[in-house]
Design a protein around this motif. Structure first.
Motif, PDB file in Angstrom:
ATOM      1  N   VAL A  39       0.874  -1.213  -0.040  1.00 43.13           N
ATOM      2  CA  VAL A  39      -0.058   0.012  -0.031  1.00 43.13           C
ATOM      3  C   VAL A  39       1.157   1.193  -0.004  1.00 43.13           C
ATOM      4  CG1 VAL A  39      -1.791   1.194   1.297  1.00 43.13           C
ATOM      5  CG2 VAL A  39      -1.579  -1.250   1.309  1.00 43.13           C
ATOM      6  N   VAL A  40       0.583   2.176  -0.926  1.00 45.25           N
ATOM      7  CA  VAL A  40       1.498   3.386  -0.890  1.00 45.25           C
ATOM      8  C   VAL A  40       0.467   4.454  -0.984  1.00 45.25           C
ATOM      9  CG1 VAL A  40       3.127   2.214  -2.504  1.00 45.25           C
ATOM     10  CG2 VAL A  40       1.152   3.206  -3.507  1.00 45.25           C
TER      11      VAL A  40
ATOM     12  N   GLY B 265      -4.984 -22.543   0.282  1.00 45.43           N
ATOM     13  CA  GLY B 265      -6.249 -22.638  -0.350  1.00 45.43           C
ATOM     14  C   GLY B 265      -7.213 -21.387  -0.458  1.00 45.43           C
ATOM     15  N   VAL B 266      -6.888 -20.534   0.465  1.00 49.32           N
ATOM     16  CA  VAL B 266      -7.449 -19.319   0.573  1.00 49.32           C
ATOM     17  C   VAL B 266      -6.974 -18.348  -0.512  1.00 49.32           C
ATOM     18  CG1 VAL B 266      -8.229 -17.193   2.047  1.00 49.32           C
ATOM     19  CG2 VAL B 266      -8.234 -19.707   2.941  1.00 49.32           C
ATOM     20  N   VAL B 267      -7.809 -17.859  -1.316  1.00 51.70           N
ATOM     21  CA  VAL B 267      -7.455 -17.128  -2.668  1.00 51.70           C
ATOM     22  C   VAL B 267      -8.025 -15.687  -2.200  1.00 51.70           C
ATOM     23  CG1 VAL B 267      -7.461 -16.378  -4.841  1.00 51.70           C
ATOM     24  CG2 VAL B 267      -7.315 -18.897  -4.225  1.00 51.70           C
ATOM     25  N   PRO B 268      -7.051 -14.697  -1.988  1.00 47.13           N
ATOM     26  CA  PRO B 268      -7.806 -13.338  -1.514  1.00 47.13           C
ATOM     27  C   PRO B 268      -8.320 -12.778  -2.812  1.00 47.13           C
ATOM     28  CG  PRO B 268      -5.474 -13.067  -1.675  1.00 47.13           C
ATOM     29  CD  PRO B 268      -5.663 -14.678  -1.888  1.00 47.13           C
ATOM     30  N   VAL B 269      -9.495 -11.941  -2.554  1.00 45.81           N
ATOM     31  CA  VAL B 269     -10.103 -11.093  -3.692  1.00 45.81           C
ATOM     32  C   VAL B 269      -9.381  -9.762  -3.746  1.00 45.81           C
ATOM     33  CG1 VAL B 269     -12.024  -9.922  -4.562  1.00 45.81           C
ATOM     34  CG2 VAL B 269     -12.476 -12.115  -3.553  1.00 45.81           C
ATOM     35  N   MET B 270      -8.970  -9.252  -2.513  1.00 47.88           N
ATOM     36  CA  MET B 270      -8.295  -7.803  -2.495  1.00 47.88           C
ATOM     37  C   MET B 270      -7.351  -7.923  -1.023  1.00 47.88           C
ATOM     38  SD  MET B 270      -9.617  -4.115  -2.639  1.00 47.88           S
ATOM     39  CE  MET B 270     -10.451  -4.210  -1.053  1.00 47.88           C
ATOM     40  N   ARG B 271      -6.200  -7.579  -1.328  1.00 49.63           N
ATOM     41  CA  ARG B 271      -5.455  -7.331   0.107  1.00 49.63           C
ATOM     42  C   ARG B 271      -5.274  -5.973   0.285  1.00 49.63           C
ATOM     43  NH1 ARG B 271      -1.948 -11.374   1.557  1.00 49.63           N
ATOM     44  NH2 ARG B 271      -1.928 -13.302   0.655  1.00 49.63           N
ATOM     45  N   GLY B 272      -5.121  -5.493   1.503  1.00 46.62           N
ATOM     46  CA  GLY B 272      -5.002  -4.149   1.918  1.00 46.62           C
ATOM     47  C   GLY B 272      -6.033  -3.203   1.684  1.00 46.62           C
TER      48      GLY B 272
ATOM     49  N   LEU C 108      -3.995  13.048   6.087  1.00 43.27           N
ATOM     50  CA  LEU C 108      -3.748  11.846   7.120  1.00 43.27           C
ATOM     51  C   LEU C 108      -4.219  10.542   6.354  1.00 43.27           C
ATOM     52  CD1 LEU C 108      -3.581  11.276  10.171  1.00 43.27           C
ATOM     53  CD2 LEU C 108      -6.254  11.716  10.520  1.00 43.27           C
ATOM     54  N   CYS C 109      -3.315   9.805   6.458  1.00 40.34           N
ATOM     55  CA  CYS C 109      -3.444   8.461   5.752  1.00 40.34           C
ATOM     56  C   CYS C 109      -3.679   7.249   6.650  1.00 40.34           C
ATOM     57  CB  CYS C 109      -2.277   8.009   4.552  1.00 40.34           C
ATOM     58  SG  CYS C 109      -2.292   9.353   3.349  1.00 40.34           S
ATOM     59  N   THR C 110      -4.338   6.417   6.384  1.00 40.64           N
ATOM     60  CA  THR C 110      -4.673   4.950   7.150  1.00 40.64           C
ATOM     61  C   THR C 110      -4.423   4.067   6.068  1.00 40.64           C
ATOM     62  OG1 THR C 110      -6.916   4.714   6.812  1.00 40.64           O
ATOM     63  CG2 THR C 110      -6.337   6.186   8.763  1.00 40.64           C
ATOM     64  N   ALA C 111      -3.648   2.794   6.654  1.00 39.65           N
ATOM     65  CA  ALA C 111      -3.441   1.605   5.827  1.00 39.65           C
ATOM     66  C   ALA C 111      -3.643   0.469   6.678  1.00 39.65           C
ATOM     67  CB  ALA C 111      -2.195   1.748   5.082  1.00 39.65           C
ATOM     68  N   GLU C 112      -3.930  -0.663   6.164  1.00 39.14           N
ATOM     69  CA  GLU C 112      -4.058  -1.983   6.949  1.00 39.14           C
ATOM     70  C   GLU C 112      -4.110  -2.965   5.996  1.00 39.14           C
ATOM     71  OE1 GLU C 112      -7.866  -1.815   9.218  1.00 39.14           O
ATOM     72  OE2 GLU C 112      -8.947  -2.739   7.416  1.00 39.14           O
ATOM     73  N   ASN C 113      -3.634  -4.273   6.703  1.00 37.01           N
ATOM     74  CA  ASN C 113      -3.377  -5.456   5.705  1.00 37.01           C
ATOM     75  C   ASN C 113      -4.296  -6.172   5.644  1.00 37.01           C
ATOM     76  OD1 ASN C 113      -3.265  -6.747   8.251  1.00 37.01           O
ATOM     77  ND2 ASN C 113      -1.366  -7.776   7.845  1.00 37.01           N
TER      78      ASN C 113
ATOM     79  N   VAL D 118      -1.816  -5.546  11.011  1.00 36.56           N
ATOM     80  CA  VAL D 118      -0.964  -4.636  10.841  1.00 36.56           C
ATOM     81  C   VAL D 118      -1.484  -3.463  10.349  1.00 36.56           C
ATOM     82  CG1 VAL D 118       1.392  -3.717   9.771  1.00 36.56           C
ATOM     83  CG2 VAL D 118       1.117  -6.035  10.394  1.00 36.56           C
ATOM     84  N   SER D 119      -1.592  -2.304  10.977  1.00 39.74           N
ATOM     85  CA  SER D 119      -2.163  -1.048  10.498  1.00 39.74           C
ATOM     86  C   SER D 119      -1.284   0.095  10.647  1.00 39.74           C
ATOM     87  CB  SER D 119      -3.514  -0.734  11.313  1.00 39.74           C
ATOM     88  OG  SER D 119      -4.405  -1.871  11.393  1.00 39.74           O
ATOM     89  N   ARG D 120      -1.465   1.237   9.975  1.00 35.98           N
ATOM     90  CA  ARG D 120      -0.343   2.468  10.048  1.00 35.98           C
ATOM     91  C   ARG D 120      -1.250   3.554   9.926  1.00 35.98           C
ATOM     92  NH1 ARG D 120       4.702   4.129   6.477  1.00 35.98           N
ATOM     93  NH2 ARG D 120       5.847   5.516   8.190  1.00 35.98           N
TER      94      ARG D 120
END
Length: 522
Positions: free
Chosen positions: A129-130, A159-166, A184-189, A206-208
């Motif tokens: 995430v940028v 076997g778990v396939v993510p549709v979207m990460r982060g 102000l930026c938020t990000a999480e995994n 993990v969050s930032r």
């Protein structure tokens, strides 16, 4: 007396005919008999005076007209300059827009900076995430910083396939979404997976949370540790030079204000009940902080708490269980309940209402709040709401100003004493003071925002009879709806948005991985 007559005549001729080549001597056979001008000469003199006065008056009128036109032009120039400074207004369009650039990278437009950059957070398929800023004039990346790296990604079961990460988002560090040099930026995994046809979110590990200088991406303050400290922050916003963090306590909610050096300026606690039990598969309702001019609103399950710059509660407004915060504008927070429109086949909804919360009071009005995409401040109303009875305008005393028969307003622009609305079938323009219809244009698509450069309104339309297929961009005169120009959209796009003075068109490409292609028009 025989001598005074010619002298008087000469004086008269010199006065009235000076510089026009007329002779000072009377024509033969027309000499006066007693020193007074003859009838012919008197008439000629009157004509000369009338001509002189008429020419002078005409010159004065022309001069007044030129000066008046100059004042109007200057006033219009000043008006357009003021409108151009508003968020969501296009740069002046002399004709159909042309392609400025195209990019196959995500172009964030969560924040517009004073340098003319579009900035915000972008998620990558690999979980990175940028925060990125893009020069709207060229499409080139001005700066980019990591909020989360690939190493921050979540380990998933086999076997778990993510549709979207982060996931991530950035907010401008200025009220009412004005251009801002901090964000102000938020990000999480967090990860989204699909199970049995439904989407499920795996909570983040993990969050930032960071405050960035939007001019170059420099981290002003890293608030990640502060946000993780008890009570853990569920929401954040800015208030002047402070960052506010809201978290739950055992008996309510706490808001703490953090300075840009990372120190805590103040803390305030308000009583609040725990959130209601979520529906199966859902998440508990989180606390919500909303910036509202010189105040911030903390939305708890039972109330909206309007906080001042020192954390003191300026106003507490009860909130019904089915009410939700729809947004804020001009220092006012809006709560909505019910619905004005139910799709065919759906059960009827409770009548819509909107509660407008300000430091000096709160008032509930019928109808859903109609948000103004552009508002130049010339309309006499303070808010618009809409329900089955029509579009309602409200004055500064919270009294109804007028009601107009509008079917389904989607986008609204208040400009130069008029309010323009896309109503699902076309474009409708009303007098902002009376609600009277000024003009209407039908057969226009309204699936894009109603856009303006302050002079014309830009809408989309399908082809007219005899034209090839494809979407057209149409510019309409804001005063009478007459067509100024019409042209095919230069590229195929799925959506159009006004950002930082340009039109950003997005097109989704589905080739295994969803990819968005962005084209800037201007």
């Amino acid at each position: 007396m025989g001598r005074r007559g010619p002298k008087q005549e000469v004086d008269l001729v010199e006065e009235d005919g000076a510089g026009d080549g007329a002779s000072a001597d009377p024509p033969d056979g027309d000499a006066p008999g007693d020193g007074a001008p003859s009838g012919t000469d008197a008439a000629r003199a009157r004509r000369r005076r009338a001509t002189t006065l008429g020419a002078g008056l005409l010159a004065v009128l022309v001069l007044v007209g030129v000066i008046g036109q100059g004042v109007v032009t200057a006033r219009e120039r000043d008006r357009l300059a003021a409108v151009a400074a508003l968020r969501g207004v296009l740069a002046p369009l002399d004709g159909p827009p042309q392609v400025l650039w195209t990019s196959d990278e995500d172009i964030p437009f969560q924040v517009v900076t004073s340098a003319g950059h579009a900035a915000g957070a972008v998620e990558h398929p690999d979980g990175r995430v940028v925060a990125r800023a893009v020069d709207l004039a060229t499409g080139r990346t001005a700066w980019e910083v990591d909020l989360l790296t690939v190493a921050d990604g979540m380990e998933l079961p086999a076997g778990v396939v993510p549709v979207m990460r982060g996931s991530a988002y950035c907010w401008p560090g200025a009220p009412d979404n004005r251009t801002s040099d901090v964000m102000l930026c938020t990000a999480e995994n967090a990860v989204w997976v699909e199970e049995d046809g439904t989407m499920r979110k795996i909570a983040a590990t993990v969050s930032r949370l960071v405050l960035l200088d939007a001019r170059d991406g420099t981290v002003v303050t890293d608030l990640t540790d502060e946000a993780a400290a008890a009570p853990v922050a569920e929401s954040s916003t800015t208030l002047g030079d402070l960052v506010l963090l809201a978290g739950r306590t055992s008996d309510g909610a706490q808001v703490r204000a953090v300075r840009r050096d990372g120190s805590v300026a103040w803390r305030t606690t308000v009583p609040a009940p725990p959130p209601a039990e979520p529906e199966p598969g859902g998440s508990p309702e989180q606390l919500q902080l909303i910036g509202a001019g010189d105040h911030a609103a903390l939305v708890t399950p039972d109330a909206v708490h309007l906080l001042g710059a020192t954390g003191a509660t300026v106003r507490r407004t009860p909130r019904a269980a089915d009410a939700w915060a729809t947004g804020s504008t001009d220092g006012t927070v809006v709560l909505g309940t019910g619905g004005a429109y139910a799709p065919p086949g759906d059960p009827p909804q409770a009548p819509a209402s909107s509660t407008f919360i300000r430091p000096d009071g709160a008032v509930t009005r019928p109808g859903e709040w109609v948000w103004l995409g552009v508002d130049d401040g010339t309309a006499p109303f303070t808010a618009l709401t809409w329900d089955a009875d029509g579009l309602h305008a409200w004055d500064s005393d919270d009294a109804p100003l007028w009601t107009a028969d509008v079917r389904l307003p989607r986008e609204a622009v208040a400009l130069d004493g008029l309010v323009h609305l896309a109503d699902g079938t076309g474009l409708l323009t009303l007098d902002a003071g009376t609600g009277a219809e000024v003009w209407r244009m039908t057969a226009l698509r309204s699936d894009t925002p109603l856009m303006t450069d302050g002079n014309v309104l830009v809408v989309t339309a399908g082809p007219t009879l005899g034209e090839d297929g494809g979407t057209r961009l149409v510019a309409l005169d804001r005063k009478d709806g007459s067509e100024v120009w019409r042209a095919p959209t230069p590229v195929d796009v799925d959506s159009l948005w006004p950002v930082g003075g340009v039109l950003l068109g997005q097109r989704w490409e589905h080739d295994g991985l969803d990819q968005v292609v962005v084209t800037a028009l201007g």
